[in-house]
Design a protein around this motif. Sequence first.
Motif, PDB file in Angstrom:
ATOM      1  N   VAL A  65       0.850  -1.195   0.000  1.00  0.00           N
ATOM      2  CA  VAL A  65       0.000   0.000   0.000  1.00  0.00           C
ATOM      3  C   VAL A  65       0.884   1.241   0.000  1.00  0.00           C
ATOM      4  CG1 VAL A  65      -1.702   1.325   1.331  1.00  0.00           C
ATOM      5  CG2 VAL A  65      -1.885  -1.163   1.220  1.00  0.00           C
ATOM      6  N   LEU A  66       0.424   2.266  -0.702  1.00  0.00           N
ATOM      7  CA  LEU A  66       1.032   3.587  -0.649  1.00  0.00           C
ATOM      8  C   LEU A  66       0.109   4.475   0.181  1.00  0.00           C
ATOM      9  CD1 LEU A  66       3.596   4.870  -1.905  1.00  0.00           C
ATOM     10  CD2 LEU A  66       2.135   5.782  -3.719  1.00  0.00           C
ATOM     11  N   GLN A  67       0.636   5.067   1.250  1.00  0.00           N
ATOM     12  CA  GLN A  67      -0.202   5.816   2.188  1.00  0.00           C
ATOM     13  C   GLN A  67       0.333   7.231   2.354  1.00  0.00           C
ATOM     14  OE1 GLN A  67      -0.807   3.899   5.960  1.00  0.00           O
ATOM     15  NE2 GLN A  67      -1.715   5.688   6.926  1.00  0.00           N
ATOM     16  N   ALA A  68      -0.577   8.195   2.328  1.00  0.00           N
ATOM     17  CA  ALA A  68      -0.233   9.600   2.559  1.00  0.00           C
ATOM     18  C   ALA A  68      -1.332  10.229   3.397  1.00  0.00           C
ATOM     19  CB  ALA A  68      -0.060  10.347   1.239  1.00  0.00           C
ATOM     20  N   GLY A  69      -1.107  11.441   3.871  1.00  0.00           N
ATOM     21  CA  GLY A  69      -2.127  12.112   4.681  1.00  0.00           C
ATOM     22  C   GLY A  69      -1.875  13.598   4.766  1.00  0.00           C
ATOM     23  N   HIS A  70      -2.916  14.363   5.027  1.00  0.00           N
ATOM     24  CA  HIS A  70      -2.771  15.797   5.247  1.00  0.00           C
ATOM     25  C   HIS A  70      -3.963  16.316   6.036  1.00  0.00           C
ATOM     26  CE1 HIS A  70      -5.333  15.878   1.601  1.00  0.00           C
ATOM     27  NE2 HIS A  70      -5.805  17.009   2.114  1.00  0.00           N
ATOM     28  N   LEU A  71      -3.816  17.517   6.550  1.00  0.00           N
ATOM     29  CA  LEU A  71      -4.912  18.193   7.250  1.00  0.00           C
ATOM     30  C   LEU A  71      -5.567  19.196   6.321  1.00  0.00           C
ATOM     31  CD1 LEU A  71      -3.741  19.104  10.879  1.00  0.00           C
ATOM     32  CD2 LEU A  71      -5.466  17.452  10.186  1.00  0.00           C
ATOM     33  N   ASP A  72      -6.874  19.181   6.300  1.00  0.00           N
ATOM     34  CA  ASP A  72      -7.659  20.205   5.622  1.00  0.00           C
ATOM     35  C   ASP A  72      -8.502  20.886   6.693  1.00  0.00           C
ATOM     36  OD1 ASP A  72      -8.819  21.762   3.737  1.00  0.00           O
ATOM     37  OD2 ASP A  72      -9.606  20.124   2.507  1.00  0.00           O
ATOM     38  N   TYR A  73      -9.185  21.952   6.327  1.00  0.00           N
ATOM     39  CA  TYR A  73     -10.006  22.659   7.309  1.00  0.00           C
ATOM     40  C   TYR A  73     -11.342  23.050   6.700  1.00  0.00           C
ATOM     41  CZ  TYR A  73      -5.768  23.196  10.087  1.00  0.00           C
ATOM     42  OH  TYR A  73      -4.645  22.954  10.815  1.00  0.00           O
ATOM     43  N   ILE A  74     -12.370  23.042   7.552  1.00  0.00           N
ATOM     44  CA  ILE A  74     -13.659  23.614   7.208  1.00  0.00           C
ATOM     45  C   ILE A  74     -14.030  24.547   8.349  1.00  0.00           C
ATOM     46  CG2 ILE A  74     -14.860  21.590   8.167  1.00  0.00           C
ATOM     47  CD1 ILE A  74     -16.067  23.742   5.212  1.00  0.00           C
ATOM     48  N   GLY A  75     -14.069  25.818   8.087  1.00  0.00           N
ATOM     49  CA  GLY A  75     -14.209  26.777   9.175  1.00  0.00           C
ATOM     50  C   GLY A  75     -12.988  26.682  10.074  1.00  0.00           C
ATOM     51  N   GLU A  76     -13.209  26.511  11.346  1.00  0.00           N
ATOM     52  CA  GLU A  76     -12.118  26.353  12.307  1.00  0.00           C
ATOM     53  C   GLU A  76     -11.899  24.895  12.700  1.00  0.00           C
ATOM     54  OE1 GLU A  76     -10.069  28.823  13.481  1.00  0.00           O
ATOM     55  OE2 GLU A  76     -11.075  29.963  11.914  1.00  0.00           O
ATOM     56  N   ARG A  77     -12.543  23.986  11.990  1.00  0.00           N
ATOM     57  CA  ARG A  77     -12.425  22.570  12.315  1.00  0.00           C
ATOM     58  C   ARG A  77     -11.526  21.870  11.313  1.00  0.00           C
ATOM     59  NH1 ARG A  77     -18.262  20.003  12.957  1.00  0.00           N
ATOM     60  NH2 ARG A  77     -16.970  18.291  13.785  1.00  0.00           N
ATOM     61  N   LEU A 115     -21.916  17.012   7.397  1.00  0.00           N
ATOM     62  CA  LEU A 115     -21.473  18.361   7.037  1.00  0.00           C
ATOM     63  C   LEU A 115     -21.418  18.530   5.524  1.00  0.00           C
ATOM     64  CD1 LEU A 115     -20.634  20.821   8.713  1.00  0.00           C
ATOM     65  CD2 LEU A 115     -18.255  20.110   8.470  1.00  0.00           C
ATOM     66  N   THR A 116     -21.021  17.482   4.816  1.00  0.00           N
ATOM     67  CA  THR A 116     -20.969  17.544   3.355  1.00  0.00           C
ATOM     68  C   THR A 116     -22.357  17.737   2.764  1.00  0.00           C
ATOM     69  OG1 THR A 116     -19.043  16.089   3.375  1.00  0.00           O
ATOM     70  CG2 THR A 116     -20.184  16.326   1.287  1.00  0.00           C
ATOM     71  N   ASP A 117     -23.366  17.111   3.361  1.00  0.00           N
ATOM     72  CA  ASP A 117     -24.744  17.280   2.885  1.00  0.00           C
ATOM     73  C   ASP A 117     -25.273  18.678   3.170  1.00  0.00           C
ATOM     74  OD1 ASP A 117     -24.771  14.677   1.990  1.00  0.00           O
ATOM     75  OD2 ASP A 117     -25.689  13.874   3.810  1.00  0.00           O
ATOM     76  N   GLU A 118     -24.848  19.260   4.269  1.00  0.00           N
ATOM     77  CA  GLU A 118     -25.374  20.561   4.676  1.00  0.00           C
ATOM     78  C   GLU A 118     -24.778  21.720   3.880  1.00  0.00           C
ATOM     79  OE1 GLU A 118     -24.654  21.025   8.802  1.00  0.00           O
ATOM     80  OE2 GLU A 118     -25.849  19.280   9.412  1.00  0.00           O
ATOM     81  N   LEU A 119     -23.502  21.649   3.545  1.00  0.00           N
ATOM     82  CA  LEU A 119     -22.805  22.779   2.935  1.00  0.00           C
ATOM     83  C   LEU A 119     -22.870  22.724   1.415  1.00  0.00           C
ATOM     84  CD1 LEU A 119     -19.606  22.902   5.188  1.00  0.00           C
ATOM     85  CD2 LEU A 119     -21.635  24.359   5.326  1.00  0.00           C
ATOM     86  N   PRO A 120     -22.767  23.873   0.759  1.00  0.00           N
ATOM     87  CA  PRO A 120     -22.685  23.870  -0.711  1.00  0.00           C
ATOM     88  C   PRO A 120     -21.471  23.086  -1.185  1.00  0.00           C
ATOM     89  CG  PRO A 120     -23.115  26.086   0.134  1.00  0.00           C
ATOM     90  CD  PRO A 120     -22.806  25.233   1.321  1.00  0.00           C
ATOM     91  N   ALA A 121     -21.561  22.517  -2.369  1.00  0.00           N
ATOM     92  CA  ALA A 121     -20.495  21.649  -2.879  1.00  0.00           C
ATOM     93  C   ALA A 121     -19.171  22.380  -3.000  1.00  0.00           C
ATOM     94  CB  ALA A 121     -20.903  21.072  -4.236  1.00  0.00           C
ATOM     95  N   ASP A 122     -19.205  23.685  -3.353  1.00  0.00           N
ATOM     96  CA  ASP A 122     -17.936  24.405  -3.524  1.00  0.00           C
ATOM     97  C   ASP A 122     -17.302  24.793  -2.189  1.00  0.00           C
ATOM     98  OD1 ASP A 122     -19.769  26.318  -2.785  1.00  0.00           O
ATOM     99  OD2 ASP A 122     -19.158  27.790  -4.289  1.00  0.00           O
ATOM    100  N   HIS A 123     -17.974  24.489  -1.076  1.00  0.00           N
ATOM    101  CA  HIS A 123     -17.370  24.716   0.235  1.00  0.00           C
ATOM    102  C   HIS A 123     -16.622  23.481   0.728  1.00  0.00           C
ATOM    103  CE1 HIS A 123     -19.766  28.328   0.280  1.00  0.00           C
ATOM    104  NE2 HIS A 123     -19.311  28.664   1.473  1.00  0.00           N
ATOM    105  N   PHE A 128     -12.996  16.510  -2.725  1.00  0.00           N
ATOM    106  CA  PHE A 128     -12.737  15.080  -2.833  1.00  0.00           C
ATOM    107  C   PHE A 128     -12.868  14.624  -4.280  1.00  0.00           C
ATOM    108  CE2 PHE A 128     -14.603  15.688   1.490  1.00  0.00           C
ATOM    109  CZ  PHE A 128     -13.428  15.465   2.201  1.00  0.00           C
ATOM    110  N   PRO A 129     -12.115  13.582  -4.673  1.00  0.00           N
ATOM    111  CA  PRO A 129     -12.076  13.185  -6.087  1.00  0.00           C
ATOM    112  C   PRO A 129     -13.297  12.421  -6.569  1.00  0.00           C
ATOM    113  CG  PRO A 129     -10.708  11.710  -4.784  1.00  0.00           C
ATOM    114  CD  PRO A 129     -11.192  12.785  -3.852  1.00  0.00           C
ATOM    115  N   GLY A 130     -14.204  12.044  -5.685  1.00  0.00           N
ATOM    116  CA  GLY A 130     -15.363  11.276  -6.115  1.00  0.00           C
ATOM    117  C   GLY A 130     -16.496  11.379  -5.114  1.00  0.00           C
ATOM    118  N   GLU A 131     -17.526  10.535  -5.324  1.00  0.00           N
ATOM    119  CA  GLU A 131     -18.671  10.522  -4.444  1.00  0.00           C
ATOM    120  C   GLU A 131     -18.351   9.743  -3.164  1.00  0.00           C
ATOM    121  OE1 GLU A 131     -21.526  12.079  -4.950  1.00  0.00           O
ATOM    122  OE2 GLU A 131     -20.833  12.875  -6.880  1.00  0.00           O
TER     123      GLU A 131
END
Length: 660
Positions: A65-77, A115-123, A128-131
């Motif tokens: 397996v090739l594994q990577a990771g990173h932090l993203d943010y939504i608001g302050e979370r 949260l993904t269902d609640e927010l607009p897609a461009d937020h 993410f690369p898919g559904e």
Amino acid sequence: MRGLWLRLLRGGGTAARLEIALPVAAGAVITLVLLLLLGLQQGLDHRADRTAWRTPEPAAGEATVLQAGHLDYIGERPITVIELAALTAGPPDVPHMGDFPDPGEVWVSPALASLTDELPADHLAQRFPGEIAAEIDAALLESPDELFAVVGRAPDDPAMTAERPSHQWNDAASLSPVAIDHWSTTPDLYQTTYRDIALLVAVLTALPLVGLGGLAARLTAARRQRRTATLRLLGASTAQVARLAAVELAVLAGAGVLLGAALHQVLLPLATQATIKGGTWFQADLRPDPWLTLAVAAAIVAVLIVGAISGLLPAVRDPLGTYRRSRLGRTRPRWWSLVFIAAAVTLFWLRSSNPFVTIAFTVVVVLGWGLLAVGPWLIFNLGRLLARTARSPQGFLAGRRLSDDPHSAWRAVGGLALAGFISGFVAAGLAAGIGNADAYEAGTERIDAVVTAAGIDTAASEAATALDAAGVPATVAATAPPTWLDAADWATLAVTVDDPGADMDRARTVLAASGLAGPELRLSDDLPTMWLLQDGIVIGFLIMPIAALVGLAAMVIGAIARVLAQRDTLLGLHLAGTPQRVLLAAQRREMLLPTALLGGIAVAAGLAGGTTLGSVDLLNPATLGVLTGLLALAAAAVLAADRAVRPVLARVSTDLAERE
């Protein structure tokens, strides 16, 4: 014999009621606090176990397996994103998921799905690369409200081939792709640091609890000794007396432990809502294992029994000497205290991975538990000095009574002294934590993406074009990387959004879609590091009230217990013509002088220990505020103890019915 024992126990009036009530109350408080602390330690262990697989270990054999990771943010979370690519036809299942994500497949936690269902897609969703294909099992999550995603990638995907700098603290959150052949079981430094801090908190909180346990075990010890001596003089055997005392104390302490365990169950749902490391808790995490709960209950009962029975040994060996008051308490530090301190420090150095927390732990154990060991010795010498230099009857009486029974004096003032040590430690640590947390609060209107120094110009141009096309007003600039990165290899793409409230999350989505999500989107406002500091501040403010309340209760109850234990002496002094005001003044000095001496030593030791957490100006508002509150607490404790002792002292020194 049991009937006579019960009649003696019930016939003691106020002293008997205190003798019954305090072991129950102390057992309940100690059990409740210890179960909460053990639950915190266990919960952090469970979190570390569930998230250890996110920090990959390079393959020793054939990589799967090739594994990577990173932090993203939504608001302050923050959103923790783990990216996986299969290198073989049959990659291993992701722990607790029973499957492996296909390229383009996205798994998310329930909180992130909502949260993904609640927010607009461009937020959010367009990052993410898919559904979304599945919701992640709770056994993979750090907390119930964690935002977590697992993204399936192809091995040749640019996201899996680009080099990323390793984060200085959290390897799983900022990770270059790593080829692995097994899932890791080693948690990252964040998790181990939190576990070490939890153990440090347990040691700090245990200090006043030990004082409370000692007070509960030895309250009205003189009365219990006289009761034991009476039975011995009436013909009871040593075994009979020991058995009766052990049963009495086991019943009282056991009732307290059951009460504390019941209170813990009631408070457990509330404890799960306490936010540590940005998330709440699964209730199972904070509920200690049944065997651990039973072990704690048995240990508390055993300690209270041993502490109380050890005070009965003189009455068992020499019942006549008990009435003659011919034995003084030991004042020298016990050798086992030094062994305990050395063992605790050694074990922590062996298990800890964070040198700063290890140094702080060492200081706390050496200074805090050392104060417990030498406290009675300091009071003994204070009493001798006061008696030798006294210029008044009340000073001489106070000195003699302190030197005659330094252990009971220590149990009265020791809780407040230990509260002073904890407050000094927290006051210095707060200043360092608040200052560092304030530094992380800067730059909340900016997004930082780390890119290679060679590609910084191209990245800046692409980011500006993408943001303009998406209608997100922002300024793009190239800046120096964080100090922990080599400026020759890395640079920071700084994106300042004109309207952060409306467009910050849209800007993040644009950068992610442009391949500029980077290993760390906001290095200038690294929330996990800020949480570590803020959680330390919150924990400090939780520890201090516990220590303060235990210290206040110990001083009031301990002062009353000393009067009850010395009733014959006080009554004799009154019958000899000693004025009541002299007895009151002596009692007041017995509280004030040890409190001032030990409190000053304890606060100085705590401040010295707190500075190990970071360089700090001790004259800052946070430290001065805590110390001012501590001074007010000490004054309130002495005043409360004085008010509580007055009627008790007046009764036992004048009422012949109180004489046993």
